[in-house]
Design a protein around this motif. Structure first.
Motif, short mmCIF file in Angstrom:
data_model
loop_
_atom_site.label_atom_id
_atom_site.label_comp_id
_atom_site.label_asym_id
_atom_site.label_seq_id
_atom_site.Cartn_x
_atom_site.Cartn_y
_atom_site.Cartn_z
N PHE A 1 0.83 -1.20 0.00
CA PHE A 1 0.00 0.00 0.00
C PHE A 1 0.87 1.25 0.00
CE2 PHE A 1 -2.33 -3.20 2.60
CZ PHE A 1 -3.41 -3.41 1.74
N THR A 2 0.35 2.32 -0.59
CA THR A 2 0.95 3.65 -0.45
C THR A 2 -0.07 4.54 0.24
OG1 THR A 2 0.20 4.24 -2.68
CG2 THR A 2 2.46 3.43 -2.46
N TYR A 3 0.44 5.52 0.99
CA TYR A 3 -0.43 6.39 1.78
C TYR A 3 -0.17 7.84 1.42
CZ TYR A 3 -0.43 2.03 4.44
OH TYR A 3 -0.52 0.71 4.81
N ALA A 4 -1.13 8.68 1.73
CA ALA A 4 -1.04 10.11 1.38
C ALA A 4 -0.07 10.87 2.27
CB ALA A 4 -2.43 10.74 1.46
N GLY A 5 0.41 10.24 3.29
CA GLY A 5 1.36 10.86 4.21
C GLY A 5 1.92 9.80 5.14
N ASP B 1 5.25 5.83 4.80
CA ASP B 1 4.26 6.24 3.81
C ASP B 1 4.03 5.16 2.76
OD1 ASP B 1 6.57 6.37 2.31
OD2 ASP B 1 6.53 8.55 2.08
N GLN B 2 4.62 3.98 2.99
CA GLN B 2 4.49 2.89 2.04
C GLN B 2 4.73 1.57 2.76
OE1 GLN B 2 7.14 3.29 -1.29
NE2 GLN B 2 6.52 1.37 -2.26
N LEU B 3 4.03 0.53 2.34
CA LEU B 3 4.24 -0.82 2.85
C LEU B 3 4.40 -1.75 1.66
CD1 LEU B 3 4.19 -3.09 5.04
CD2 LEU B 3 1.70 -3.13 4.74
N VAL C 1 8.81 -14.55 3.41
CA VAL C 1 8.08 -13.30 3.26
C VAL C 1 8.97 -12.18 3.78
CG1 VAL C 1 6.05 -11.96 3.94
CG2 VAL C 1 5.83 -14.42 3.49
N GLN C 2 9.21 -11.17 2.93
CA GLN C 2 10.02 -10.02 3.30
C GLN C 2 9.14 -8.78 3.35
OE1 GLN C 2 12.80 -10.68 -0.02
NE2 GLN C 2 14.44 -10.85 1.49
N VAL C 3 9.41 -7.92 4.31
CA VAL C 3 8.58 -6.73 4.53
C VAL C 3 9.45 -5.48 4.56
CG1 VAL C 3 6.93 -5.63 6.09
CG2 VAL C 3 7.01 -8.13 5.94
N TRP C 4 8.95 -4.44 3.89
CA TRP C 4 9.60 -3.12 3.97
C TRP C 4 8.52 -2.08 4.24
CZ3 TRP C 4 9.30 1.75 2.11
CH2 TRP C 4 10.38 2.58 2.39
N PRO C 5 8.75 -1.21 5.26
CA PRO C 5 9.88 -1.15 6.19
C PRO C 5 9.97 -2.42 7.04
CG PRO C 5 8.44 0.79 6.40
CD PRO C 5 7.72 -0.20 5.57
N ALA C 6 11.14 -2.63 7.61
CA ALA C 6 11.36 -3.82 8.43
C ALA C 6 10.31 -3.92 9.52
CB ALA C 6 12.76 -3.78 9.04
N ALA C 7 9.81 -5.12 9.73
CA ALA C 7 8.73 -5.32 10.70
C ALA C 7 8.93 -6.64 11.43
CB ALA C 7 7.38 -5.32 10.00
N GLN D 1 -3.08 0.32 -4.01
CA GLN D 1 -2.42 -0.95 -3.75
C GLN D 1 -1.76 -1.44 -5.02
OE1 GLN D 1 -4.94 -4.10 -2.27
NE2 GLN D 1 -3.22 -5.48 -1.86
N SER D 2 -0.54 -1.92 -4.90
CA SER D 2 0.20 -2.46 -6.04
C SER D 2 0.26 -3.97 -5.93
CB SER D 2 1.61 -1.88 -6.09
OG SER D 2 2.32 -2.23 -4.91
N VAL D 3 0.23 -4.64 -7.09
CA VAL D 3 0.33 -6.10 -7.13
C VAL D 3 1.19 -6.49 -8.31
CG1 VAL D 3 -0.89 -8.29 -7.31
CG2 VAL D 3 -1.97 -6.39 -6.11
N GLU D 4 2.16 -7.36 -8.06
CA GLU D 4 3.02 -7.85 -9.14
C GLU D 4 3.37 -9.31 -8.85
OE1 GLU D 4 7.64 -7.23 -10.47
OE2 GLU D 4 6.47 -5.43 -10.02
N VAL D 5 3.02 -10.20 -9.77
CA VAL D 5 3.31 -11.62 -9.61
C VAL D 5 4.21 -12.07 -10.78
CG1 VAL D 5 2.37 -13.95 -9.47
CG2 VAL D 5 1.12 -12.04 -8.44
N THR D 6 5.33 -12.67 -10.42
CA THR D 6 6.24 -13.23 -11.43
C THR D 6 6.40 -14.73 -11.16
OG1 THR D 6 7.48 -11.14 -11.51
CG2 THR D 6 8.55 -13.10 -12.44
N ILE D 7 6.18 -15.53 -12.20
CA ILE D 7 6.29 -16.99 -12.06
C ILE D 7 7.32 -17.50 -13.04
CG2 ILE D 7 5.06 -19.19 -12.17
CD1 ILE D 7 2.54 -17.83 -11.41
N THR D 8 8.16 -18.41 -12.55
CA THR D 8 9.20 -19.01 -13.38
C THR D 8 9.14 -20.52 -13.25
OG1 THR D 8 10.61 -17.12 -12.85
CG2 THR D 8 11.66 -19.01 -13.94
#
Length: 286
Positions: free
Chosen positions: A15-19, A74-76, A45-51, A276-283
Motif C-alpha cells: 500500500f501507499t499512503y497520502a502521508g 508512507d508505504q508498505l 516473506v520479506q517486509v519493507w519497512p522492516a517489521a 495498492q500495487s500487485v506484481e506476480v512473477t512466475i518461473t
C-alpha cells in the motif's frame, strides 16, 4: 512418469499512503503449504519497512504471516517468494462417480461441512441463480456430474474480462453483467454448488499462464482462484479455464470466499490509502 513442475513464484504487493502512517497491523496470506499435490521447497516473506513478523495457521488452514510496524511510514511492501514442486491432476473422479445425493443430505455430512454449505456475502444467489442450480441438480444423477455441469455453464455464460469487476463484486453482479475475473467466476461456481447441496470452498493461489512454459523464463503470472467440492472426497477444478487443477496451479488458501483468503489486509492509523500495487512473477524451473 509423473510430469511434475517446479515453480518459483514472487508476489509483491503493498500500500501507499497520502502521508506518514503512525502504525499498521497486517496479515499476509501469500505462502503456499505442503499438500498431496504440491511440495513447498522454500518460502519466505520479506517486509519493507522492516517489521516484526510471526507465522500461524488460520481457522481454514491457510498459512498467515502477521506483521506490525510502529515507525512512521508512507508505504508498505510485502514480497513473498516460494519454490514449489507441483503435480498434474492425478486421480480424477469419473463423471458418474463420487458420493450420491442421499449421502450428501445425511445429517452427519451436513453437520460436518455446514460452514461450506451456507451462502456467504459474495456467493449468495438470487432467485434466477437458485432456480438454475435446482434445474442442474434435477438433471444429473450424481453430485459430481452436477458440479461439472455447473462449472461448464458458468464458463459458457460469464466471460473472463480483466478489470471488469472489483473485490467487492458478488456472484449475482458478475452473472448479470456476464463478465468478471477468476474471483467472480469462482464465487459464482461456489454459490451454485452450495445451492444444490454440494459442500464447496473457494481456493486462492497462483497460475502459470502457459501450458508449454519455457524453463527458466520469467513470466507475468496471476493471483488466481478456483473451487473445490466434496463428493466423498475433495476434488479441485478451475472453472475460469475449464480444467482440473494441475501442475500450473499453486494453492495458497481456502475458505468460504475471497474474504477469508485475501493476500494482504490490515488496519492502520494515519492518512488515506492512495493505492495498492500487485506484481506476480512466475518461473518454471523444471
Amino acid at each position: 512418469m509423473v510430469d511434475s513442475w517446479r515453480l518459483r513464484i514472487q508476489h509483491k504487493t503493498g500500500f501507499t499512503y497520502a502521508g506518514q502512517v503512525a502504525s499498521s497491523y497486517n496479515e499476509a496470506r501469500m505462502s503456499p503449504r505442503n499438500e498431496p499435490r504440491q511440495a513447498v521447497l522454500e518460502t519466505q516473506v520479506q517486509v519493507w519497512p522492516a517489521a516484526r513478523t510471526h507465522r500461524y495457521e488460520d481457522y481454514w488452514g491457510t498459512q498467515v504471516t502477521a506483521l506490525d510496524i510502529h515507525d512512521p511510514h508512507d508505504q508498505l511492501e510485502v514480497t513473498a517468494t516460494s519454490t514449489v514442486e507441483t503435480l498434474p491432476p492425478g486421480d480424477l473422479i469419473e463423471t458418474g462417480g463420487g458420493a450420491d445425493w442421499a449421502t450428501l443430505a445425511a445429517p452427519d455430512i451436513v453437520d460436518q461441512w455446514y460452514e461450506v454449505l451456507l451462502p456467504s456475502p459474495h456467493t449468495t444467489l438470487d432467485d434466477e441463480l437458485t432456480a438454475l442450480a435446482e434445474s442442474v441438480r434435477a438433471a444429473h444423477a450424481t453430485p459430481h456430474a452436477a458440479a461439472m455441469a455447473l462449472c461448464e455453464k458458468v464458463r459458457e455464460e460469464v466471460a473472463y474480462t480483466a478489470g471488469a469487476t472489483g473485490v467487492q463484486t458478488d456472484a449475482v453482479q458478475a452473472w448479470r453483467q456476464r463478465k468478471g475475473v477468476c474471483q467472480d467466476i469462482s464465487h459464482l461456481a461456489v454459490g451454485l454448488l452450495r445451492a444444490t447441496g454440494i459442500p464447496a470452498r473457494y481456493v486462492s493461489g497462483y497460475l502459470h499462464p502457459n501450458l508449454d512454459a519455457e524453463i527458466g523464463v520469467d513470466v507475468v503470472g496471476q493471483s488466481h482462484a478456483w473451487v473445490e467440492w466434496w463428493v466423498g472426497r475433495w476434488t479441485a477444478f478451475d472453472p475460469t479455464n475449464g480444467v482440473p487443477v494441475g501442475a500450473r496451479h499453486v494453492a495458497v488458501g481456502r475458505g468460504r470466499e475471497y474474504g477469508d483468503v485475501p493476500p494482504l489486509k490490515g488496519v492502520y492509523s494515519g492518512p488515506a490509502n492512495t493505492g495498492q500495487s500487485v506484481e506476480v512473477t512466475i518461473t518454471r524451473l523444471r
